[in-house]
Design a protein around this motif. Structure first.
Motif, PDB file in Angstrom:
ATOM      1  N   LYS A  65      60.648 -14.285  46.599  1.00 48.00           N
ATOM      2  CA  LYS A  65      61.965 -14.380  47.243  1.00 48.00           C
ATOM      3  C   LYS A  65      63.081 -14.032  46.263  1.00 48.00           C
ATOM      4  O   LYS A  65      64.202 -13.788  46.672  1.00 48.00           O
ATOM      5  CB  LYS A  65      62.207 -15.794  47.794  1.00 48.00           C
ATOM      6  CG  LYS A  65      61.279 -16.192  48.915  1.00 48.00           C
ATOM      7  CD  LYS A  65      61.654 -17.520  49.526  1.00 48.00           C
ATOM      8  CE  LYS A  65      61.507 -18.660  48.556  1.00 48.00           C
ATOM      9  NZ  LYS A  65      61.765 -19.976  49.140  1.00 48.00           N
ATOM     10  N   HIS A  66      62.777 -14.008  44.982  1.00 44.29           N
ATOM     11  CA  HIS A  66      63.772 -13.710  43.951  1.00 44.29           C
ATOM     12  C   HIS A  66      63.611 -12.293  43.395  1.00 44.29           C
ATOM     13  O   HIS A  66      64.126 -11.991  42.320  1.00 44.29           O
ATOM     14  CB  HIS A  66      63.691 -14.746  42.825  1.00 44.29           C
ATOM     15  CG  HIS A  66      64.134 -16.107  43.258  1.00 44.29           C
ATOM     16  ND1 HIS A  66      65.452 -16.484  43.277  1.00 44.29           N
ATOM     17  CD2 HIS A  66      63.428 -17.165  43.726  1.00 44.29           C
ATOM     18  CE1 HIS A  66      65.552 -17.726  43.726  1.00 44.29           C
ATOM     19  NE2 HIS A  66      64.335 -18.149  44.016  1.00 44.29           N
ATOM     20  N   GLY A  67      62.889 -11.451  44.113  1.00 45.84           N
ATOM     21  CA  GLY A  67      62.800 -10.040  43.741  1.00 45.84           C
ATOM     22  C   GLY A  67      61.780  -9.696  42.673  1.00 45.84           C
ATOM     23  O   GLY A  67      61.868  -8.639  42.057  1.00 45.84           O
ATOM     24  N   ILE A  68      60.811 -10.551  42.467  1.00 47.10           N
ATOM     25  CA  ILE A  68      59.788 -10.264  41.469  1.00 47.10           C
ATOM     26  C   ILE A  68      58.783  -9.280  42.073  1.00 47.10           C
ATOM     27  O   ILE A  68      58.328  -9.459  43.198  1.00 47.10           O
ATOM     28  CB  ILE A  68      59.088 -11.568  41.013  1.00 47.10           C
ATOM     29  CG1 ILE A  68      60.120 -12.560  40.458  1.00 47.10           C
ATOM     30  CG2 ILE A  68      58.002 -11.273  39.983  1.00 47.10           C
ATOM     31  CD1 ILE A  68      60.998 -12.027  39.362  1.00 47.10           C
ATOM     32  N   SER A  69      58.439  -8.248  41.316  1.00 47.24           N
ATOM     33  CA  SER A  69      57.564  -7.177  41.815  1.00 47.24           C
ATOM     34  C   SER A  69      56.131  -7.657  41.995  1.00 47.24           C
ATOM     35  O   SER A  69      55.705  -8.652  41.393  1.00 47.24           O
ATOM     36  CB  SER A  69      57.579  -6.005  40.843  1.00 47.24           C
ATOM     37  OG  SER A  69      56.878  -6.348  39.658  1.00 47.24           O
ATOM     38  N   LYS A  70      55.381  -6.910  42.802  1.00 51.08           N
ATOM     39  CA  LYS A  70      53.974  -7.227  43.023  1.00 51.08           C
ATOM     40  C   LYS A  70      53.192  -7.172  41.712  1.00 51.08           C
ATOM     41  O   LYS A  70      52.349  -8.025  41.459  1.00 51.08           O
ATOM     42  CB  LYS A  70      53.355  -6.281  44.049  1.00 51.08           C
ATOM     43  CG  LYS A  70      51.901  -6.615  44.346  1.00 51.08           C
ATOM     44  CD  LYS A  70      51.309  -5.719  45.389  1.00 51.08           C
ATOM     45  CE  LYS A  70      49.874  -6.023  45.721  1.00 51.08           C
ATOM     46  NZ  LYS A  70      49.055  -6.665  44.739  1.00 51.08           N
ATOM     47  N   ALA A  71      53.501  -6.190  40.872  1.00 46.72           N
ATOM     48  CA  ALA A  71      52.803  -6.079  39.578  1.00 46.72           C
ATOM     49  C   ALA A  71      53.035  -7.331  38.734  1.00 46.72           C
ATOM     50  O   ALA A  71      52.105  -7.853  38.104  1.00 46.72           O
ATOM     51  CB  ALA A  71      53.273  -4.834  38.834  1.00 46.72           C
TER      52      ALA A  71
END
Length: 135
Positions: free
Chosen positions: A75-81
């Motif tokens: 929800k805070h924009g952290i990437s899948k990687a």
């Protein structure tokens, strides 16, 4: 019907379609079941339950599992990687909220996480602490 929700078996296809249309986005499926809303009172009840669940997770971040931490950070924009790194390294709420930011930064940097992603995680942690979501 146009207002009909996809069945649970359609969720993987819907996710695939979204990823094909927006290849740079990282989609993390959260729902395992699609429940159609028939009555407005049920809708309000479901919304209250969703709010309670989200609030409950936010209030117990220090005890959050690795999966819950990943859902929260998504929800805070952290990437899948980056979320994959957190899962692989079994990063949970205890690590994120009880270790110093230097320990967290060094551990994530060693695993190949970008400085920008580490910064987003740091900001999310600081926001959670500031807003009193840690019990």
């Amino acid at each position: 019907q146009a207002d009909q929700l996809p069945s649970p078996s359609q969720i993987p296809q819907t996710l695939q379609l979204l990823q094909s249309k927006i290849p740079t986005a990282n989609f993390i499926p959260v729902a395992t079941e699609v429940v159609p809303v028939i009555d407005a009172s049920v809708s309000q009840s479901a919304a209250a339950t969703t709010t309670t669940t989200t609030t409950s997770l936010d209030q117990h971040l220090t005890n959050a599992t690795t999966q819950e931490v990943c859902q929260w950070l998504a929800k805070h924009g952290i990437s899948k990687a980056s979320l994959d790194i957190l899962q692989r390294e079994d990063i949970d709420g205890v690590f994120l909220f009880e270790e110093s930011i230097d320990v967290i930064r060094n551990a994530l940097k060693e695993e190949g996480m970008s400085t920008g992603q580490i910064s987003r995680i740091r900001h999310a942690i600081e926001k959670a602490k500031k807003e009193g979501y840690l019990i």
